[in-house]
Design a protein around this motif. Structure first.
Motif, short mmCIF file in Angstrom:
data_model
loop_
_atom_site.label_atom_id
_atom_site.label_comp_id
_atom_site.label_asym_id
_atom_site.label_seq_id
_atom_site.Cartn_x
_atom_site.Cartn_y
_atom_site.Cartn_z
N LEU A 71 13.43 -53.25 -30.24
CA LEU A 71 12.43 -52.18 -30.19
C LEU A 71 13.00 -50.89 -30.76
O LEU A 71 12.36 -50.20 -31.55
N LYS A 72 14.24 -50.59 -30.39
CA LYS A 72 14.89 -49.37 -30.86
C LYS A 72 15.22 -49.46 -32.35
O LYS A 72 15.05 -48.48 -33.10
N LEU A 98 22.42 -46.99 -26.81
CA LEU A 98 21.04 -46.96 -27.28
C LEU A 98 20.07 -46.32 -26.30
O LEU A 98 18.89 -46.15 -26.62
N ALA A 99 20.56 -45.97 -25.13
CA ALA A 99 19.69 -45.28 -24.15
C ALA A 99 19.92 -43.78 -24.25
O ALA A 99 21.05 -43.31 -24.37
N ASP A 100 18.83 -43.04 -24.20
CA ASP A 100 18.96 -41.59 -24.18
C ASP A 100 19.37 -41.09 -22.81
O ASP A 100 20.07 -40.08 -22.69
N HIS A 101 18.94 -41.83 -21.78
CA HIS A 101 19.32 -41.49 -20.40
C HIS A 101 19.41 -42.77 -19.58
O HIS A 101 18.62 -43.70 -19.77
N VAL A 102 20.37 -42.81 -18.66
CA VAL A 102 20.51 -43.93 -17.74
C VAL A 102 20.64 -43.36 -16.32
O VAL A 102 21.48 -42.50 -16.07
N PHE A 103 19.78 -43.83 -15.43
CA PHE A 103 19.77 -43.35 -14.04
C PHE A 103 19.72 -44.52 -13.07
O PHE A 103 19.35 -45.64 -13.44
N TYR A 104 20.05 -44.24 -11.82
CA TYR A 104 19.66 -45.13 -10.74
C TYR A 104 18.15 -44.99 -10.54
O TYR A 104 17.57 -43.95 -10.84
N LEU A 105 17.52 -46.04 -10.03
CA LEU A 105 16.11 -45.94 -9.67
C LEU A 105 16.00 -45.31 -8.29
O LEU A 105 16.59 -45.81 -7.32
N PRO A 106 15.29 -44.20 -8.15
CA PRO A 106 15.09 -43.63 -6.82
C PRO A 106 14.42 -44.65 -5.90
O PRO A 106 13.64 -45.50 -6.35
N THR A 107 14.71 -44.58 -4.63
CA THR A 107 14.14 -45.51 -3.66
C THR A 107 12.62 -45.54 -3.76
O THR A 107 11.98 -44.52 -4.00
N ASP A 108 12.04 -46.72 -3.59
CA ASP A 108 10.60 -46.90 -3.79
C ASP A 108 9.78 -46.36 -2.62
O ASP A 108 9.29 -47.11 -1.78
N THR A 109 9.64 -45.04 -2.59
CA THR A 109 8.72 -44.40 -1.65
C THR A 109 7.58 -43.80 -2.46
O THR A 109 7.71 -43.59 -3.68
N SER A 110 6.49 -43.51 -1.80
CA SER A 110 5.34 -42.93 -2.49
C SER A 110 5.71 -41.60 -3.14
O SER A 110 5.37 -41.35 -4.31
N ALA A 111 6.45 -40.77 -2.41
CA ALA A 111 6.83 -39.45 -2.94
C ALA A 111 7.75 -39.59 -4.14
O ALA A 111 7.58 -38.90 -5.16
N ASN A 112 8.75 -40.46 -4.04
CA ASN A 112 9.68 -40.63 -5.15
C ASN A 112 8.99 -41.17 -6.40
O ASN A 112 9.25 -40.72 -7.52
N ALA A 113 8.11 -42.14 -6.20
CA ALA A 113 7.41 -42.74 -7.34
C ALA A 113 6.54 -41.70 -8.05
O ALA A 113 6.51 -41.63 -9.28
#
Length: 421
Positions: A71-72, A98-113
């Motif tokens: 894709l890139k 090839l990534a512009d940014h790499v993060f951890y995924l924030p915990t799946d809460t409604s507010a975080n999402a």
């Protein structure tokens, strides 16, 4: 049901927090998410359009990597954001070029999402194989952002297909399109009302084939192996290593490369004690003073222990036989990397959940063993060069006939999202 889901997320996070007091991986999981949302917001450019790839861990990254890279390569202007759930993925690939940014995924809460999707505002999201997060899927759906699941695989015993799986079926309803590995997965999704499904195989085949045809040599391993017959044992655990240690003493004319699943110092020390006539890769790399040249090392040592991450997939190029670890635990690791180099593959008894392992056995390219005796008999059978070559060719053909999933996915995504692919 959503209440129970949210409670489960809370309890899981609490458990990891408690475990982090003693467990380094758990501590990395917690520490990596401290101040994460503000970090993401300060890192991203609101004027750019991001494509979001999410991976559970390193294995899923390697599986989805062909899609990301193709894709890139075809759309160099695309901005790529990668998230990982697990530290084992994040820590190894946090500087992926090839990534512009790499993060951890924030915990799946409604507010975080809500915050994450608001900040990132991706043009599309691509999840690989596993990882179904209700709040993230819901926010993507609410914001009309396409969500694709690639190399998906479904089994009857999963919660989606149980009478109590209503919330999880609702989660699946947020997916724009499923690209699944096999017909059984498609049939299961069809049975619960999902028709937005394409069976196009597993992108791992594209990845391992590319790796096998673009792998650079590794001088230290090349010097170690020379003209000897080589047994490569990848992603091993203690139960595997005990069997292989006895095998090494039975076949002194073979050389062995051991690449354990974990490379913590205590694990490497255990393996070093188990294989008396061995040396660590790092010791050669650091040029031990008692050896003037790696040539001298290669003539005296039977076992090379790979004590770092990232060399295994390339080490298979030097092998004649591959052994894949994990089969005496919850399940075997990646068999396809070795098969792509045309190696006969051996593994333990717990392989049934891995379709490629079953099919490799059927093709005559792989063998399952349950104890020392069976491993010895298998090794005896593979002593003949013609037998090894026939099994290796069957492995290679199996990989080659299963490639193409990446291109099929990108043709679909490119057409829907008007990308020049």
């Amino acid at each position: 049901m959503l209440f129970l889901y949210n409670t489960g997320i809370y309890l899981y996070t609490l458990f990891i927090r408690i475990a982090s007091l003693k467990n380094k991986k758990a501590a990395a999981w917690i520490n990596g998410r401290k101040g994460l949302i503000p970090l993401i917001e300060s890192s991203l450019d609101k004027n750019k359009n991001y494509t979001w790839f999410h991976f559970a861990s390193l294995g899923e990254f390697e599986q989805g990597r062909p899609v990301l890279e193709r894709l890139k390569s075809e759309n160099s202007e695309l901005q790529i954001v990668i998230t990982f759930f697990s530290p084992s993925g994040y820590e190894i690939r946090k500087n992926y070029a090839l990534a512009d940014h790499v993060f951890y995924l924030p915990t799946d809460t409604s507010a975080n999402a809500k915050e994450f999707i608001r900040i990132l505002n991706p043009v599309m999201a691509i999840f690989t194989k596993y990882e179904y997060w209700y709040h993230y899927f819901d926010e993507l759906h609410k914001n009309n952002i396409p969500l694709y699941v690639i190399s998906g695989i479904f089994r009857k015993e999963q919660v989606f297909f149980k009478w109590y799986g209503g919330l999880h079926r609702k989660m699946l309803s947020k997916v724009s399109h499923f690209f699944v590995q096999n017909q059984n997965s498609s049939d299961l999704l069809n049975e619960i009302g999902f028709k937005n499904v394409t069976v196009n195989g597993d992108t791992r085949f594209d990845r391992v084939e590319y790796n096998a045809t673009h792998t650079a040599g590794i001088k230290i391993i090349s010097d170690f192996t020379k003209e000897n017959k080589i047994f490569v044992a990848g992603s091993t655990w203690p139960d595997d290593e005990k069997l292989i240690a006895k095998l090494a003493s039975t076949f002194p004319d073979w050389k062995f490369i051991i690449a354990p699943h974990e490379v913590k110092p205590e694990r490497i020390n255990e393996i070093t004690e188990l294989f008396s006539n061995s040396i660590r890769y790092s010791d050669i790399n650091n040029k031990l003073p008692e050896f003037e040249e790696t040539q001298e090392i290669s003539s005296n040592i039977q076992v090379l222990i790979i004590d770092n991450i990232g060399l295994l997939s390339s080490a298979y190029q030097y092998g004649d036989i591959a052994y894949i670890g994990g089969g005496f635990g919850v399940g075997i690791h990646n068999t396809l990397e070795a098969a792509a180099f045309g190696l006969p593959v051996i593994f333990g008894p717990n392989y049934q959940r891995f379709n490629e392992a079953v099919e490799l056995i059927t093709a005559g390219a792989a063998f399952s063993i349950k104890d020392q005796e069976e491993l010895g008999k298998c090794m005896e059978n593979l002593q003949t060069a013609s037998t090894r070559e026939a099994c290796g060719m069957a492995a290679l053909n199996y990989v080659k006939t299963h490639t193409g999933a990446t291109l099929a996915i990108l043709n679909f995504i490119g057409k829907i999202n008007q990308l020049p692919l």
